[in-house]
Design an enzyme around this catalytic site. Structure first.
Site, mmCIF file in Angstrom:
data_model
loop_
_atom_site.group_PDB
_atom_site.id
_atom_site.type_symbol
_atom_site.label_atom_id
_atom_site.label_comp_id
_atom_site.label_asym_id
_atom_site.label_seq_id
_atom_site.Cartn_x
_atom_site.Cartn_y
_atom_site.Cartn_z
ATOM 1 C CG LEU A 172 15.570 25.545 82.237
ATOM 2 C CD1 LEU A 172 16.169 25.523 80.835
ATOM 3 C CD2 LEU A 172 14.099 25.167 82.143
ATOM 4 C CG LEU A 205 12.861 29.850 83.259
ATOM 5 C CD1 LEU A 205 12.913 31.032 82.304
ATOM 6 C CD2 LEU A 205 13.861 28.780 82.838
ATOM 7 C CG MET A 212 20.020 29.622 78.427
ATOM 8 S SD MET A 212 18.330 29.482 77.792
ATOM 9 C CE MET A 212 17.671 28.187 78.848
ATOM 10 N NE ARG A 245 19.896 31.118 87.845
ATOM 11 C CZ ARG A 245 19.734 30.143 88.712
ATOM 12 N NH1 ARG A 245 20.572 29.106 88.696
ATOM 13 N NH2 ARG A 245 18.766 30.171 89.604
ATOM 14 C CE1 TYR A 246 18.363 28.092 85.285
ATOM 15 C CE2 TYR A 246 18.311 28.668 82.963
ATOM 16 C CZ TYR A 246 17.879 28.877 84.253
ATOM 17 O OH TYR A 246 16.961 29.860 84.518
ATOM 18 C CG HIS A 294 12.828 31.088 75.029
ATOM 19 N ND1 HIS A 294 11.786 30.842 75.893
ATOM 20 C CD2 HIS A 294 13.574 29.950 75.000
ATOM 21 C CE1 HIS A 294 11.904 29.619 76.385
ATOM 22 N NE2 HIS A 294 12.985 29.047 75.857
ATOM 23 C CD GLU A 346 16.408 27.266 73.166
ATOM 24 O OE1 GLU A 346 15.992 27.041 74.312
ATOM 25 O OE2 GLU A 346 17.621 27.204 72.852
ATOM 26 C CG ASP A 373 23.497 28.818 65.495
ATOM 27 O OD1 ASP A 373 22.322 29.217 65.351
ATOM 28 O OD2 ASP A 373 24.334 28.798 64.574
ATOM 29 C CD GLU A 421 11.624 25.900 69.704
ATOM 30 O OE1 GLU A 421 10.494 26.403 69.846
ATOM 31 O OE2 GLU A 421 12.541 26.066 70.550
#
Length: 374
Positions: A41, A47, A25, A114-115, A217, A297, A294, A301
């Protein structure tokens, strides 16, 4: 003999080798890239499907969330490290592949996010310019979900129709590897190291009652209820790692990163961690099982929002991500070599996942339409 030598030289000069494309991603490498990342995203119907309001809602949500998410990236050093680690891992993997798989050499590393940059279309243009004619799309999501690996495959398919309509690049794909030793043995080793450090830092006589809390996730239940493979494959990873550890500790699988009002897969990592940390268990080891390096998230997070905000943060420790672990990278190279040697184009499971997950008319409904043997 001279003619054969000339033919061999020509063949070698024409051989551009094999492109190894790490798909993920991605994440904004700098703070100023945050809005673009979030907009892409939330624009992805694979998604988070919003139907005909996809782009309108994507702009609204991205605008609302950008200031907050920018502050998170500032807190972890000014951007996501996922590009750095992806480029490092792919480069080192190709070095190893050149040694153990000379028949498919030279191997050229690429990253397709992807983003975030480098986006799939930019990587595809570079591959075309490099003269690559054989490539392996290597998903860096060990566990398949149509919303992640499937989305990356769909984007590769869509961009290839635009930028490579003649299919000059022949693609195969490694679309999942939830119980491969590359993942299982490396995470098991990292867990053992973390348990040993936790034992020393907290003055414990043993760590057999420390809880191993695996965190992945989460997914919207809309996707789960379509039969998505992800929950089962994450559970398979957890079980394989615990088997490698001889079930040395109690363990639990939980889910993080839920966004918005829709129902998401639970139990939630934050709630379970707080409950365990306030109980009589001697400690909790967090294992980010669905991430190979890493990014926000793990670094924000889990490390900041969760652990640092606990009343007793010393009771919870996160396992180090796989990042630059050479054992992990060498094992990934073996995984790719096995894929090359097997002549498998895609997994037996991918056609079913593609059929059940399809969101739009522009999605790849049958892998045989795009992927083919080298």
């Amino acid at each position: 003999m001279l003619n054969r030598r000339f033919q061999s030289t020509v063949s070698s000069s024409l051989n551009k080798g094999t492109g190894i494309v790490f798909m993920n991603m991605g994440g904004p490498s700098t703070v100023k890239e945050t809005y673009d990342f979030l907009f892409r995203l939330f624009s992805d119907g694979d998604l988070i499907p919003f139907g005909r309001f996809q782009n309108i809602l994507a702009r609204f949500i991205a605008s609302r969330r950008t200031p907050k998410i920018e502050s998170y990236y500032k807190a972890i050093g000014g951007g996501s490290p996922i590009r750095k680690w992806s480029e490092y891992q792919s480069f080192k993997l190709c070095e190893k592949l050149d040694i153990i798989s000379p028949q498919s050499a030279p191997h050229k590393p690429y990253v397709a996010f992807r983003y975030a940059n480098p986006l799939t279309e930019d990587t595809l243009r570079k591959m075309k310019n490099d003269g690559i004619t054989k490539a392996i799309a290597f998903s860096q999501y060990p566990q398949f979900s149509y919303s992640t690996t499937g989305s990356s495959i769909n984007e590769l398919y869509r961009q290839s129709k635009i930028l490579d309509p003649d299919q000059s690049i022949k693609w195969t794909v490694i679309d999942r590897w939830p119980d491969h030793p590359a993942l299982v043995k490396t995470f098991a080793a990292h867990i053992k190291d973390t348990l040993n450090r936790f034992k020393t830092e907290n003055g414990l006589t043993d760590t057999k009652d420390v809880v191993l809390q695996f965190s992945a996730h989460s997914l919207p239940m809309d996707i789960v209820n379509k039969g998505d493979s992800y929950p089962a494959e994450v559970a398979a990873s957890v079980f394989a790692i615990m088997k490698e550890l001889n079930f040395s500790n109690p363990y639990k699988l939980t889910w993080q990163s839920q966004v918005g009002p829709k129902p998401w897969l639970g139990a939630q990592t934050e709630k379970i961690t707080k409950q365990l940390a306030s109980s009589d268990v001697p400690g909790v080891i967090l294992v980010p099982i669905a991430f190979t390096s890493d990014h926000i998230e793990t670094l924000h997070e889990l490390d900041i929002e969760l652990i640092q905000e606990l009343p007793n943060p010393s009771k919870v420790k996160r396992v180090e991500s796989l990042n630059g672990d050479q054992t992990f990278i060498d094992s990934l190279a073996e995984l790719v070599k096995s894929h090359i040697d097997s002549k498998v184009v895609f997994s037996n499971q991918l056609p079913l996942d593609s059929m059940l997950g399809v969101v739009s008319d522009n999605s790849l409904t049958d892998p045989k339409e795009f992927f083919r043997a080298h």
